[in-house]
Design a protein around this motif. Sequence first.
Motif, PDB file in Angstrom:
ATOM      1  N   THR A  10       6.235   5.241  -0.673  1.00  0.00           N
ATOM      2  CA  THR A  10       6.254   3.810  -0.379  1.00  0.00           C
ATOM      3  C   THR A  10       7.698   3.328  -0.411  1.00  0.00           C
ATOM      4  N   GLU A  21       3.569   2.608   2.744  1.00  0.00           N
ATOM      5  CA  GLU A  21       3.963   1.462   3.555  1.00  0.00           C
ATOM      6  C   GLU A  21       5.478   1.253   3.478  1.00  0.00           C
ATOM      7  N   HIS A  33       6.351  -1.847   8.390  1.00  0.00           N
ATOM      8  CA  HIS A  33       4.924  -2.060   8.609  1.00  0.00           C
ATOM      9  C   HIS A  33       4.533  -3.502   8.317  1.00  0.00           C
ATOM     10  N   ARG A  34       5.080  -4.044   7.231  1.00  0.00           N
ATOM     11  CA  ARG A  34       4.849  -5.449   6.893  1.00  0.00           C
ATOM     12  C   ARG A  34       6.139  -6.038   6.330  1.00  0.00           C
ATOM     13  N   SER A  47       7.840   7.881   4.728  1.00  0.00           N
ATOM     14  CA  SER A  47       6.627   7.064   4.693  1.00  0.00           C
ATOM     15  C   SER A  47       5.406   7.894   5.089  1.00  0.00           C
ATOM     16  N   HIS A  63       0.815  -1.203   0.000  1.00  0.00           N
ATOM     17  CA  HIS A  63       0.000   0.000   0.000  1.00  0.00           C
ATOM     18  C   HIS A  63       0.857   1.265   0.000  1.00  0.00           C
TER      19      HIS A  63
END
Length: 309
Positions: free
Chosen positions: A187, A33, A202-203, A182, A30
């Motif tokens: 991104t 991110e 974040h991930r 960010s 996203h």
Amino acid sequence: MTAPLVIDVRGINKRFGTKHVVKDLALQVHQGEIFGFLGPNGSGKTTSIRLLCGLLTPDSGEGTCLGRDVLRESAAIKREVGYMTQRFSLWEDLTLAENLDFIARMFGMKHRREAVELALAELGLTGRRDQLAGTLSGGWKQRLALAGCLLHKPRLLLLDEPTAGVDPKARRDFWEEIHRLSAAGITVLVSTHYMDEAERCHRLAYIAWGTLLASGTAAEIVAGQRLHTWEISGNGLHGLSPALRALPGVDLVATFGATLHVSGRDGEQLRASLQDFLAETELAMAPMVPSLEDAFIDLMQGSQDPLHA
């Protein structure tokens, strides 16, 4: 409200000769991110990132990056990406300002002088603008490289192990800058071997030998491994790992400082085995929440380089 997708791909494959480097990669990222890639050296994580960002064209698959087709519009995607390599790749016999001006000329940027001065200011480099890049320490070279990546105002930033070889303070300052970018909507895709950096993302995605084995938040990845972990402490731990690995219920033994982390998926069997094994010793065992590093060691243990299978 969920941020829009910047990357949305599936079935992405890449071969170099007979080597299948990326296998059926599917991923969504996203806007804004910070998405981390982890995995063993040579496992395909850098190639995966380059495929997502238009720096390499996939052999097959489908999807979009920045609203453009990853197979047919890689050149257009590439113009909106900032890429920071692991090794310092700017010109050491040019000053900081000269390096940035050269990059601005390559991108055909208008108002180059203003753009260079702004980039120097944003990364705290103005006081060093006339210093030769080759005389900078690792942390300052890192800042200059990031300034060069951001000069053309990319929407997507690719960082390939950006903090390798820099001191802890420089690493912390660098990540503060990444989170600032960010928050501004840029991104970030970053590959790293540092667990503390992985936890700042974040991930995450874990890639081994071209295959995506796990993705999600740090907590989701840890939970997905379904590990139960005990910390073993005390005198006499040296040389104990092989015997522990042979116990019923033990899937993983890893050294952490002066302790051992022993993990398994059958919690009751693991506890019983460890209690029996340690009954005649002065070692202590205590339950602990599995860490992200425990999860990734377990993932690495479960994957094997096909060239050495």
